[in-house]
Design an enzyme around this catalytic site. Sequence first.
Site, PDB file in Angstrom:
ATOM      1  N   TYR A  55     -12.755 -42.923  43.595  1.00 12.22           N
ATOM      2  CA  TYR A  55     -14.205 -42.811  43.390  1.00 12.22           C
ATOM      3  C   TYR A  55     -14.497 -41.881  42.216  1.00 12.22           C
ATOM      4  O   TYR A  55     -15.267 -42.225  41.313  1.00 12.22           O
ATOM      5  CB  TYR A  55     -14.861 -42.304  44.681  1.00 12.22           C
ATOM      6  CG  TYR A  55     -16.361 -42.111  44.580  1.00 12.22           C
ATOM      7  CD1 TYR A  55     -17.226 -43.187  44.758  1.00 12.22           C
ATOM      8  CD2 TYR A  55     -16.911 -40.858  44.321  1.00 12.22           C
ATOM      9  CE1 TYR A  55     -18.601 -43.017  44.672  1.00 12.22           C
ATOM     10  CE2 TYR A  55     -18.278 -40.668  44.228  1.00 12.22           C
ATOM     11  CZ  TYR A  55     -19.126 -41.752  44.413  1.00 12.22           C
ATOM     12  OH  TYR A  55     -20.480 -41.573  44.320  1.00 12.22           O
TER      13      TYR A  55
ATOM     14  N   SER B 176     -21.963 -39.401  39.352  1.00 15.48           N
ATOM     15  CA  SER B 176     -21.761 -38.483  40.472  1.00 15.48           C
ATOM     16  C   SER B 176     -21.225 -37.175  39.911  1.00 15.48           C
ATOM     17  O   SER B 176     -20.624 -37.160  38.825  1.00 15.48           O
ATOM     18  CB  SER B 176     -20.733 -39.090  41.434  1.00 15.48           C
ATOM     19  OG  SER B 176     -20.275 -38.114  42.343  1.00 15.48           O
TER      20      SER B 176
HETATM   21  P1  NDP Z   1     -25.052 -47.017  49.814  1.00 18.00           P
HETATM   22  O1  NDP Z   1     -23.710 -47.136  50.431  1.00 18.00           O
HETATM   23  O2  NDP Z   1     -26.209 -46.621  50.655  1.00 18.00           O
HETATM   24  O3  NDP Z   1     -25.420 -48.403  49.062  1.00 18.00           O
HETATM   25  C1  NDP Z   1     -24.455 -49.009  48.288  1.00 18.00           C
HETATM   26  C2  NDP Z   1     -24.999 -50.279  47.675  1.00 18.00           C
HETATM   27  O4  NDP Z   1     -23.948 -50.866  46.894  1.00 18.00           O
HETATM   28  C3  NDP Z   1     -25.428 -51.292  48.698  1.00 18.00           C
HETATM   29  O5  NDP Z   1     -26.554 -51.983  48.237  1.00 18.00           O
HETATM   30  C4  NDP Z   1     -24.230 -52.230  48.759  1.00 18.00           C
HETATM   31  O6  NDP Z   1     -24.547 -53.575  49.061  1.00 18.00           O
HETATM   32  C5  NDP Z   1     -23.722 -52.182  47.332  1.00 18.00           C
HETATM   33  N1  NDP Z   1     -22.303 -52.496  47.315  1.00 18.00           N
HETATM   34  C6  NDP Z   1     -21.302 -51.779  47.901  1.00 18.00           C
HETATM   35  N2  NDP Z   1     -20.133 -52.427  47.761  1.00 18.00           N
HETATM   36  C7  NDP Z   1     -20.396 -53.565  47.082  1.00 18.00           C
HETATM   37  C8  NDP Z   1     -19.597 -54.662  46.649  1.00 18.00           C
HETATM   38  N3  NDP Z   1     -18.295 -54.719  46.926  1.00 18.00           N
HETATM   39  N4  NDP Z   1     -20.195 -55.677  45.987  1.00 18.00           N
HETATM   40  C9  NDP Z   1     -21.519 -55.632  45.720  1.00 18.00           C
HETATM   41  N5  NDP Z   1     -22.326 -54.651  46.123  1.00 18.00           N
HETATM   42  C10 NDP Z   1     -21.773 -53.617  46.788  1.00 18.00           C
HETATM   43  O7  NDP Z   1     -24.823 -45.999  48.600  1.00 18.00           O
HETATM   44  P2  NDP Z   1     -25.808 -44.952  47.896  1.00 18.00           P
HETATM   45  O8  NDP Z   1     -27.187 -45.478  47.858  1.00 18.00           O
HETATM   46  O9  NDP Z   1     -25.532 -43.620  48.449  1.00 18.00           O
HETATM   47  O10 NDP Z   1     -25.183 -44.930  46.410  1.00 18.00           O
HETATM   48  C11 NDP Z   1     -25.832 -45.513  45.301  1.00 18.00           C
HETATM   49  C12 NDP Z   1     -25.190 -44.953  44.039  1.00 18.00           C
HETATM   50  O11 NDP Z   1     -25.380 -43.539  43.976  1.00 18.00           O
HETATM   51  C13 NDP Z   1     -23.676 -45.175  43.977  1.00 18.00           C
HETATM   52  O12 NDP Z   1     -23.312 -45.479  42.632  1.00 18.00           O
HETATM   53  C14 NDP Z   1     -23.113 -43.824  44.375  1.00 18.00           C
HETATM   54  O13 NDP Z   1     -21.815 -43.635  43.852  1.00 18.00           O
HETATM   55  C15 NDP Z   1     -24.138 -42.895  43.756  1.00 18.00           C
HETATM   56  N6  NDP Z   1     -24.196 -41.557  44.328  1.00 18.00           N
HETATM   57  C16 NDP Z   1     -24.651 -41.367  45.604  1.00 18.00           C
HETATM   58  C17 NDP Z   1     -24.747 -40.085  46.121  1.00 18.00           C
HETATM   59  C18 NDP Z   1     -25.257 -39.825  47.502  1.00 18.00           C
HETATM   60  O14 NDP Z   1     -25.260 -38.646  47.934  1.00 18.00           O
HETATM   61  N7  NDP Z   1     -25.701 -40.831  48.246  1.00 18.00           N
HETATM   62  C19 NDP Z   1     -24.353 -38.905  45.322  1.00 18.00           C
HETATM   63  C20 NDP Z   1     -23.868 -39.211  44.003  1.00 18.00           C
HETATM   64  C21 NDP Z   1     -23.815 -40.501  43.533  1.00 18.00           C
HETATM   65  P3  NDP Z   1     -24.561 -54.137  50.612  1.00 18.00           P
HETATM   66  O15 NDP Z   1     -25.475 -53.245  51.378  1.00 18.00           O
HETATM   67  O16 NDP Z   1     -25.137 -55.509  50.461  1.00 18.00           O
HETATM   68  O17 NDP Z   1     -23.152 -54.090  51.074  1.00 18.00           O
END
Ligand code: NDP
Length: 249
Positions: A169, A156
């Site tokens: 984070y 990020s």
């Molecule tokens: P989402 O919140 O849409 O998805 C998160 C995913 O992580 C889901 O599949 C969720 O599973 C899983 N997850 C969350 N908590 C847990 C846990 N405790 N145990 C296991 N699995 C978990 O996030 P994004 O798609 O936005 O983010 C994806 C990546 O991109 C992350 O690393 C984020 O930091 C990074 N990022 C995102 C940005 C953005 O603008 N969206 C910008 C910069 C970085 P479930 O649905 O089953 O709970």
Amino acid sequence: MNALLDYQAPADLLKDRIILVTGASDGIGRAAAEGFARYGATVILHGRDTNKLDAVYDGILAAGGAEPAVLPLEFKTLTAELAKEAADWVEQTFGKLDGLLHNAAMLGDRSPIESYKPHLWNDVMQVNVNAPFLLTRTLLPLLRLSDDASVVFTSSSVGRQGRAYWGAYAVSKFAIEGLMQTLADELENTSHIRVNSLNPGATNTAMRRSAYPGEKPEVNPSPESLLPAFLYLMGKDSKGVTGKALDVR
Ligand code: NDP
């Protein structure tokens, strides 16, 4: 437009490759997993919510992709033993691993360090740093069995430049960059495994909407738009690229 998004993948780029995507039930991970399957990969779908994982599984099969596998695991309680069980299952099911996309993460609170809740700090570090560490160390023997393996950590912009109120984070993403650099350096001359990090930039997902509740979601690009960058990093065209902190936009 960033060059990574200009990448044009051949249709069979990921044929015969086994790729594990964490957080494949939603957002960026879901789009990446579905995209990898369209380009020929067999994907292992990690997440927590089995209903969401089953929907991704069904969608990939309906689109004509290779049959995926589902790996439900809660990262807040992941231990070295549970990670080893998961790796043993991957080994028994597939025998090797060609790609590992660390994408699952939690946002935690947007609050000052002074008032950041210690238990939440621990959860964020556990999910965003410790779990990828535990999985990586136990999956390395399977990645070594591939003649061309790729590990990608999702980073990020706040993992490269700290910013007020991003708390655990931001710190967790700095740690991911450190893990990426350390691992890449260890593996560069001793393996066929490349290790990089990718900052996807603002993307219209549940996490982004929760971090910026006042923002119109549609101002941000879709998770699907990131696919060329993920394909590049998971396919043979990024061979030799390692230890890099890459930006999509
Ligand atoms: P989402 O919140 O849409 O998805 C998160 C995913 O992580 C889901 O599949 C969720 O599973 C899983 N997850 C969350 N908590 C847990 C846990 N405790 N145990 C296991 N699995 C978990 O996030 P994004 O798609 O936005 O983010 C994806 C990546 O991109 C992350 O690393 C984020 O930091 C990074 N990022 C995102 C940005 C953005 O603008 N969206 C910008 C910069 C970085 P479930 O649905 O089953 O709970």
